[in-house]
Design a protein around this motif. Structure first.
Motif, PDB file in Angstrom:
ATOM      1  N   ILE A 121      -6.954  13.047   6.341  1.00  0.00           N
ATOM      2  CA  ILE A 121      -6.359  11.478   5.352  1.00  0.00           C
ATOM      3  C   ILE A 121      -5.750  10.825   4.258  1.00  0.00           C
ATOM      4  O   ILE A 121      -5.355  12.336   4.222  1.00  0.00           O
ATOM      5  CB  ILE A 121      -8.405  11.565   4.286  1.00  0.00           C
ATOM      6  CG1 ILE A 121      -8.438  10.314   3.513  1.00  0.00           C
ATOM      7  CG2 ILE A 121      -8.286  12.496   3.477  1.00  0.00           C
ATOM      8  CD1 ILE A 121      -9.284  10.502   2.757  1.00  0.00           C
ATOM      9  N   SER A 122      -5.193  10.129   4.302  1.00  0.00           N
ATOM     10  CA  SER A 122      -4.383   9.700   3.390  1.00  0.00           C
ATOM     11  C   SER A 122      -4.284   9.140   2.275  1.00  0.00           C
ATOM     12  O   SER A 122      -5.059   8.213   2.377  1.00  0.00           O
ATOM     13  CB  SER A 122      -3.057   9.038   3.898  1.00  0.00           C
ATOM     14  OG  SER A 122      -2.486   9.983   5.050  1.00  0.00           O
ATOM     15  N   LEU A 123      -4.463   8.836   0.881  1.00  0.00           N
ATOM     16  CA  LEU A 123      -4.765   8.545  -0.157  1.00  0.00           C
ATOM     17  C   LEU A 123      -4.016   7.840  -1.361  1.00  0.00           C
ATOM     18  O   LEU A 123      -3.078   8.029  -1.330  1.00  0.00           O
ATOM     19  CB  LEU A 123      -5.597   9.216  -1.283  1.00  0.00           C
ATOM     20  CG  LEU A 123      -7.081   9.738  -0.500  1.00  0.00           C
ATOM     21  CD1 LEU A 123      -7.838  10.446  -1.806  1.00  0.00           C
ATOM     22  CD2 LEU A 123      -8.723   8.913  -0.021  1.00  0.00           C
ATOM     23  N   GLY A 124      -4.087   6.506  -2.276  1.00  0.00           N
ATOM     24  CA  GLY A 124      -3.098   5.904  -3.094  1.00  0.00           C
ATOM     25  C   GLY A 124      -4.227   4.768  -3.511  1.00  0.00           C
ATOM     26  O   GLY A 124      -4.475   4.681  -3.749  1.00  0.00           O
ATOM     27  N   PHE A 125      -2.920   3.736  -3.289  1.00  0.00           N
ATOM     28  CA  PHE A 125      -3.418   2.782  -3.405  1.00  0.00           C
ATOM     29  C   PHE A 125      -2.514   0.825  -3.354  1.00  0.00           C
ATOM     30  O   PHE A 125      -1.935   1.376  -2.649  1.00  0.00           O
ATOM     31  CB  PHE A 125      -2.891   2.910  -5.650  1.00  0.00           C
ATOM     32  CG  PHE A 125      -2.511   3.564  -5.930  1.00  0.00           C
ATOM     33  CD1 PHE A 125      -0.376   3.002  -5.811  1.00  0.00           C
ATOM     34  CD2 PHE A 125      -1.667   4.806  -6.097  1.00  0.00           C
ATOM     35  CE1 PHE A 125       0.494   3.548  -6.291  1.00  0.00           C
ATOM     36  CE2 PHE A 125      -0.778   5.165  -6.550  1.00  0.00           C
ATOM     37  CZ  PHE A 125       0.534   5.048  -6.626  1.00  0.00           C
ATOM     38  N   GLN A 126      -3.388   0.295  -3.745  1.00  0.00           N
ATOM     39  CA  GLN A 126      -3.117  -1.352  -3.167  1.00  0.00           C
ATOM     40  C   GLN A 126      -2.557  -1.652  -4.831  1.00  0.00           C
ATOM     41  O   GLN A 126      -2.842  -1.656  -5.833  1.00  0.00           O
ATOM     42  CB  GLN A 126      -4.446  -1.575  -2.735  1.00  0.00           C
ATOM     43  CG  GLN A 126      -4.492  -1.341  -1.046  1.00  0.00           C
ATOM     44  CD  GLN A 126      -6.168  -2.011  -1.074  1.00  0.00           C
ATOM     45  OE1 GLN A 126      -5.818  -3.201  -0.667  1.00  0.00           O
ATOM     46  NE2 GLN A 126      -6.697  -0.996  -1.162  1.00  0.00           N
ATOM     47  N   LEU A 127      -0.871  -2.707  -4.036  1.00  0.00           N
ATOM     48  CA  LEU A 127      -0.864  -3.053  -5.503  1.00  0.00           C
ATOM     49  C   LEU A 127      -0.184  -4.645  -5.286  1.00  0.00           C
ATOM     50  O   LEU A 127      -0.111  -4.983  -4.416  1.00  0.00           O
ATOM     51  CB  LEU A 127       0.905  -2.662  -5.900  1.00  0.00           C
ATOM     52  CG  LEU A 127       0.979  -1.171  -6.648  1.00  0.00           C
ATOM     53  CD1 LEU A 127       0.885  -0.261  -5.496  1.00  0.00           C
ATOM     54  CD2 LEU A 127       1.528  -0.651  -7.642  1.00  0.00           C
ATOM     55  N   THR A 178       0.542  -0.732  -0.485  1.00  0.00           N
ATOM     56  CA  THR A 178      -0.124   0.301   0.623  1.00  0.00           C
ATOM     57  C   THR A 178       0.716   1.200   0.163  1.00  0.00           C
ATOM     58  O   THR A 178       1.840   1.352   0.669  1.00  0.00           O
ATOM     59  CB  THR A 178      -1.029   0.538   1.496  1.00  0.00           C
ATOM     60  OG1 THR A 178      -2.238  -0.691   1.189  1.00  0.00           O
ATOM     61  CG2 THR A 178      -1.905   0.805   1.005  1.00  0.00           C
ATOM     62  N   LEU A 179       0.384   2.004  -1.094  1.00  0.00           N
ATOM     63  CA  LEU A 179       1.283   3.411  -1.018  1.00  0.00           C
ATOM     64  C   LEU A 179       0.179   4.683  -1.105  1.00  0.00           C
ATOM     65  O   LEU A 179      -0.398   4.686  -1.500  1.00  0.00           O
ATOM     66  CB  LEU A 179       2.210   4.102  -2.513  1.00  0.00           C
ATOM     67  CG  LEU A 179       2.445   2.710  -2.312  1.00  0.00           C
ATOM     68  CD1 LEU A 179       3.710   2.969  -3.955  1.00  0.00           C
ATOM     69  CD2 LEU A 179       4.227   2.929  -1.911  1.00  0.00           C
ATOM     70  N   THR A 180       0.321   5.456   0.179  1.00  0.00           N
ATOM     71  CA  THR A 180      -1.048   6.327   0.551  1.00  0.00           C
ATOM     72  C   THR A 180       0.212   7.933   0.383  1.00  0.00           C
ATOM     73  O   THR A 180       1.330   8.179   1.098  1.00  0.00           O
ATOM     74  CB  THR A 180      -1.437   6.291   1.547  1.00  0.00           C
ATOM     75  OG1 THR A 180      -0.988   6.393   2.757  1.00  0.00           O
ATOM     76  CG2 THR A 180      -2.039   4.827   1.401  1.00  0.00           C
ATOM     77  N   PHE A 181      -0.309   8.739   0.294  1.00  0.00           N
ATOM     78  CA  PHE A 181       0.222   9.900  -0.475  1.00  0.00           C
ATOM     79  C   PHE A 181      -0.689  11.136   0.292  1.00  0.00           C
ATOM     80  O   PHE A 181      -2.074  10.998   0.998  1.00  0.00           O
ATOM     81  CB  PHE A 181       0.148  10.764  -1.383  1.00  0.00           C
ATOM     82  CG  PHE A 181       1.387   9.758  -1.933  1.00  0.00           C
ATOM     83  CD1 PHE A 181       2.926  10.684  -3.106  1.00  0.00           C
ATOM     84  CD2 PHE A 181       0.245   9.063  -2.793  1.00  0.00           C
ATOM     85  CE1 PHE A 181       2.696   9.426  -3.631  1.00  0.00           C
ATOM     86  CE2 PHE A 181       1.154   8.034  -3.763  1.00  0.00           C
ATOM     87  CZ  PHE A 181       2.518   8.566  -3.887  1.00  0.00           C
ATOM     88  N   ASN A 182      -0.148  12.528   1.134  1.00  0.00           N
ATOM     89  CA  ASN A 182      -1.085  13.260   1.768  1.00  0.00           C
ATOM     90  C   ASN A 182      -2.279  13.354   0.094  1.00  0.00           C
ATOM     91  O   ASN A 182      -1.707  14.061  -0.912  1.00  0.00           O
ATOM     92  CB  ASN A 182      -0.393  14.328   2.168  1.00  0.00           C
ATOM     93  CG  ASN A 182      -0.132  14.600   3.165  1.00  0.00           C
ATOM     94  OD1 ASN A 182       0.076  13.483   4.405  1.00  0.00           O
ATOM     95  ND2 ASN A 182       1.330  15.318   3.367  1.00  0.00           N
ATOM     96  N   ALA A 183      -3.438  13.724   1.250  1.00  0.00           N
ATOM     97  CA  ALA A 183      -4.527  13.613   0.048  1.00  0.00           C
ATOM     98  C   ALA A 183      -4.630  14.778  -0.961  1.00  0.00           C
ATOM     99  O   ALA A 183      -4.845  14.901  -2.169  1.00  0.00           O
ATOM    100  CB  ALA A 183      -5.883  13.496   0.523  1.00  0.00           C
ATOM    101  N   ASP A 184      -3.963  15.576  -0.816  1.00  0.00           N
ATOM    102  CA  ASP A 184      -4.024  17.207  -1.066  1.00  0.00           C
ATOM    103  C   ASP A 184      -3.130  17.156  -2.506  1.00  0.00           C
ATOM    104  O   ASP A 184      -2.730  18.126  -2.694  1.00  0.00           O
ATOM    105  CB  ASP A 184      -3.967  18.380  -0.646  1.00  0.00           C
ATOM    106  CG  ASP A 184      -2.597  18.887   0.162  1.00  0.00           C
ATOM    107  OD1 ASP A 184      -2.046  17.574   0.618  1.00  0.00           O
ATOM    108  OD2 ASP A 184      -2.315  19.348   1.016  1.00  0.00           O
ATOM    109  N   LYS A 185      -2.148  16.040  -1.909  1.00  0.00           N
ATOM    110  CA  LYS A 185      -0.813  15.737  -3.094  1.00  0.00           C
ATOM    111  C   LYS A 185      -0.140  14.260  -4.217  1.00  0.00           C
ATOM    112  O   LYS A 185       0.155  14.696  -4.879  1.00  0.00           O
ATOM    113  CB  LYS A 185       0.961  15.859  -2.029  1.00  0.00           C
ATOM    114  CG  LYS A 185       1.160  16.536  -1.182  1.00  0.00           C
ATOM    115  CD  LYS A 185       1.321  17.694  -2.111  1.00  0.00           C
ATOM    116  CE  LYS A 185       1.858  19.553  -0.734  1.00  0.00           C
ATOM    117  NZ  LYS A 185       1.894  20.193  -1.372  1.00  0.00           N
ATOM    118  N   LEU A 186      -1.376  13.887  -3.843  1.00  0.00           N
ATOM    119  CA  LEU A 186      -2.333  12.123  -4.799  1.00  0.00           C
ATOM    120  C   LEU A 186      -2.136  12.792  -5.848  1.00  0.00           C
ATOM    121  O   LEU A 186      -1.360  12.281  -6.451  1.00  0.00           O
ATOM    122  CB  LEU A 186      -3.354  12.437  -4.274  1.00  0.00           C
ATOM    123  CG  LEU A 186      -4.053  11.438  -4.946  1.00  0.00           C
ATOM    124  CD1 LEU A 186      -2.738   9.735  -4.624  1.00  0.00           C
ATOM    125  CD2 LEU A 186      -5.424  10.486  -5.014  1.00  0.00           C
TER     126      LEU A 186
END
Length: 202
Positions: A188-194, A149-157
């Motif tokens: 919240i942090s957003l990103g994607f699962q791989l 899982t990679l997650t970024f600060n939501a405003d930087k996604l």
């Protein structure tokens, strides 16, 4: 312990009644990952080729309370469902990331390819990407066996996705979606699962 168990069951009951479409398996996975921690996340464990599988969302409670973790897992699953269509429109569902042992990375989204370097921080379990243009973005990373899982600060996604993957399309139009999540969920942090790609047999 007994009290926490009862409260946890109440959370699941509420979810089943009010959010019937919720993915319970995903919720349980989030709770297990929080309980196990990030012991599997090392510099060596991220090396390899990883294929996108789904959106990822993390919400910080600031404590280790089991009920808070369960509640956040419910909210995160809802946010992930919300992001699925956005990621499909961007083409992120075709994303492939390769972390090489020499500290370089390559990404692919269909025919769009990009590369750069990365640095793994063992202390806070993060990866800092540096593109060919010298732009840097940092993501939290968590590895559990064959998933990442990679997650970024939501405003930087969106900026991070565009820079790291070399995506040339207009993704700023999806900023409204991201902003709505920022307003709805604090921290919240957003990103994607791989999922790790298995080595091909010789």
């Amino acid at each position: 312990m007994k009290r926490n168990f009862i409260l946890l069951m109440l959370v699941f009951y509420t979810v089943s009644v009010s959010v019937q479409a919720q993915d319970i398996k995903s919720i349980l996975t989030g709770i297990v990952q929080s309980a196990v921690g990030d012991n599997l996340t090392t510099e060596a464990s991220i090396v390899g080729t990883w294929n996108y599988t789904a959106p990822a969302c993390e919400l910080s409670t600031g404590n280790d309370d089991l009920l808070a973790t369960a509640g956040n897992s419910v909210a995160a699953t809802a946010a992930e469902s919300y992001l699925t269509k956005v990621y499909q429109k961007i083409g992120l569902d075709q994303c492939v990331i390769t972390f090489n042992e020499d500290g370089t990375y390559t990404t692919g989204m269909g025919k769009v390819k990009s590369n750069g370097t990365y640095t793994f921080n063992a202390q806070d379990k993060s990866v800092t990407f540096k593109t060919k243009l010298g732009i840097t973005f940092t993501a939290k990373v968590a590895v559990t066996i064959n998933s990442m899982t990679l997650t970024f600060n939501a405003d930087k996604l969106l900026a991070a996705v565009k820079a790291i993957t070399g995506y040339a399309g207009n993704i700023t139009k999806y900023a409204k979606t991201i902003n709505s999540l920022l307003e709805k969920y604090e921290g919240i942090s957003l990103g994607f699962q791989l999922k790790k790609q298995r080595d091909k047999l010789a």
